[in-house]
Write a protein that holds these residues in place. Structure first.
Motif, short mmCIF file in Angstrom:
data_model
loop_
_atom_site.label_atom_id
_atom_site.label_comp_id
_atom_site.label_asym_id
_atom_site.label_seq_id
_atom_site.Cartn_x
_atom_site.Cartn_y
_atom_site.Cartn_z
N GLN A 146 0.85 -1.19 0.00
CA GLN A 146 0.00 0.00 0.00
C GLN A 146 0.88 1.23 0.00
O GLN A 146 2.01 1.19 0.47
N TYR A 147 0.33 2.32 -0.52
CA TYR A 147 1.11 3.55 -0.52
C TYR A 147 0.21 4.71 -0.14
O TYR A 147 -1.02 4.64 -0.24
N ALA A 148 0.82 5.78 0.32
CA ALA A 148 0.07 7.02 0.61
C ALA A 148 0.95 8.19 0.21
O ALA A 148 2.16 8.18 0.47
N ILE A 149 0.34 9.13 -0.49
CA ILE A 149 1.08 10.33 -0.89
C ILE A 149 0.40 11.56 -0.30
O ILE A 149 -0.79 11.50 0.04
N PRO A 150 1.11 12.66 -0.15
CA PRO A 150 0.54 13.83 0.54
C PRO A 150 -0.78 14.32 -0.08
O PRO A 150 -1.63 14.84 0.62
N LEU A 151 -0.97 14.10 -1.38
CA LEU A 151 -2.20 14.53 -2.05
C LEU A 151 -3.43 13.90 -1.39
O LEU A 151 -4.50 14.50 -1.31
#
Lengths: 230, 219
Positions: A127-132
């Motif tokens: 899984q990933y998370a980006i600031p957007l």
């Protein structure tokens, strides 16, 4: 949209085609990101475990990638290929962690090499998370693995002379989690930041593997008596 | 006209936003004759959920110490962390000097640390962040050229704490902290002219100077 935009221009047919190509390339470039994870991985500083292990990287493991298609306006599609980096990383770690390591690529390898067990790592989830999406100024990657230690005979299909993982009975099976992050302030682009977060997650996976291996049920008994798998 | 413009640009470039710095120190057992032939490593804390201590800040402190006393060997952070992988990753890095003792039980780790001839391990924890911003700027492009008009301002704050571990005695021998803040400005009349407050650089200089004074008897 592209057609309407081109209609408003006074251009020849070939110029229109060229313009359409440029506009499409621009739109695709703005809405998708592709990362092939790359990094340099250090050899661990450890005293090797005195066992002989075969390492089997499955096709899915070697080619693992995370694909996340954009579903809403303003979102970006991501394709993060971790397979090659997974193989690079674990190929550096395992030979330092175990006293003898053989990479198993075929049934013949299993017949040729006398190993105490075969270790099969699989990526169960990334899984990933980006600031957007999170409003936190860090890029993050989570990885979850499923590792199995099996006797070589368990995966040998003698009739077809192939490796068969379908009915294998592992004597030790355990999940392994990893996390990596990169603050936005460190990076110039999304792609670089996700790559670095993935490299950090791989390093974390290695650290977790090394520090937790001896606590996996069944593993200590096997290390003490590797000839007889539990 | 060209001369005036040049003077204006040079004047603006030489301006920096104002920075205030607050430095605090509590140390003991400083090396009386200074460090002679040992080495130190400066490491950033990376286990907080929402920030990492910036690697370039760690480099800056190391350069500051290296420039101040050439006898002190500063081991670069990535080299140290890679050569001792996985024992200084965010998951495994020792949070207290007592935990280093536990690491030394591993023969390979003990040998590597002895090979590095390490006297001090210095941990830096903190970050630099923008605190507030205001103002507005409009930019435009026309047939005769492009330009911007307006004014923007933002604040920046750095907060770092250094913890010094004496490796030979296995003890924590001091803490130092630097808190700096400043306001940056960007007026724009045709060309935007950034007047940046060197907040992080000031924090690096303050903390680097303090560490240098502790480690080097000559400073």
């Amino acid at each position: 949209m592209v057609e309407r935009l081109l209609g408003s221009m006074t251009l020849g047919l070939s110029a229109k085609r060229l313009a359409a190509l440029f506009i499409l390339l621009f739109v695709v470039a703005c809405t998708s990101r592709e990362v092939v994870v790359e990094g340099a991985f250090p050899t661990p500083l450890i005293d090797p475990v005195p066992v002989s292990v075969g390492i089997l990287f499955t096709q899915e493991f070697r080619e693992h990638e995370l694909i996340d298609d954009a579903t809403g306006r303003g979102e970006v599609s991501w394709r993060v290929s971790t397979g090659s980096a997974q193989v690079d990383f674990w190929s550096t770690l395992f030979p330092a962690f175990f006293q003898n390591v053989v990479f198993i690529n075929s049934y013949e390898d299993l017949e040729t090499y006398d190993v105490d067990a075969v270790l099969i790592p699989e990526v169960s989830e990334v899984q990933y998370a980006i600031p957007l999406y999170t409003s936190v100024k860090v890029y993050e990657i989570w990885m979850r693995y499923q590792l199995s230690l099996v006797e070589p005979e368990q995966i040998m299909d003698a009739d077809n002379k192939t490796i068969n993982l379908e009915n294998m009975q592992a004597f030790a099976e355990w999940p392994l989690t990893a996390y990596g992050k990169t603050p936005t302030a460190f990076m110039q682009s999304d792609v670089d930041a996700v790559n670095l977060a993935a490299v950090m997650a791989l390093r974390d996976a290695g650290a977790n593997f090394i520090t937790s291996f001896a606590r996996v049920p069944g593993v200590m008994d096997w290390i003490e008596n590797p000839e007889v798998a539990q | 006209m060209k001369v005036y413009r040049m003077v204006f640009l040079i004047g603006a470039a030489s301006l920096g936003g104002c920075v205030t710095a607050n430095v605090d120190e509590m140390t003991f057992d400083a090396p009386v004759a200074g460090m002679v032939d040992g080495s130190i490593v400066i490491l950033g804390r990376r286990h907080a959920p929402d920030y990492d201590t910036e690697p370039d800040f760690i480099d800056c402190i190391g350069d500051q110490i290296r420039r101040g006393d050439e006898r002190i060997t500063v081991i670069p952070e990535p080299q140290f962390v890679d050569s001792l992988y996985p024992w200084f990753e965010p998951r495994t890095a020792p949070l207290s000097v007592e935990n280093v003792g536990r690491l030394m039980i591993l023969p390979s780790v003990a040998n590597k640390l002895s090979e590095l001839n390490l006297d001090y391990m210095i941990w830096i924890d903190g970050r630099t962040q923008d605190t507030n911003s205001s103002g507005s700027m409009t930019c435009g492009v026309g047939p005769t050229g492009a330009g911007c008009f307006g004014f923007g301002t933002w604040g920046t704050e750095s907060e770092y704490e250094a913890t010094i571990w004496n490796f030979n005695d296995g003890a924590e021998v001091g803490k130092m902290s630097a808190l700096t803040s400043g306001q940056s400005y960007m007026p724009a009349v045709v060309v935007p002219i950034p007047i940046i407050a060197p907040v992080q650089d000031t924090a690096c200089e303050s903390l680097g100077t303090q560490l240098l004074q502790y480690l080097s008897a000559e400073s």
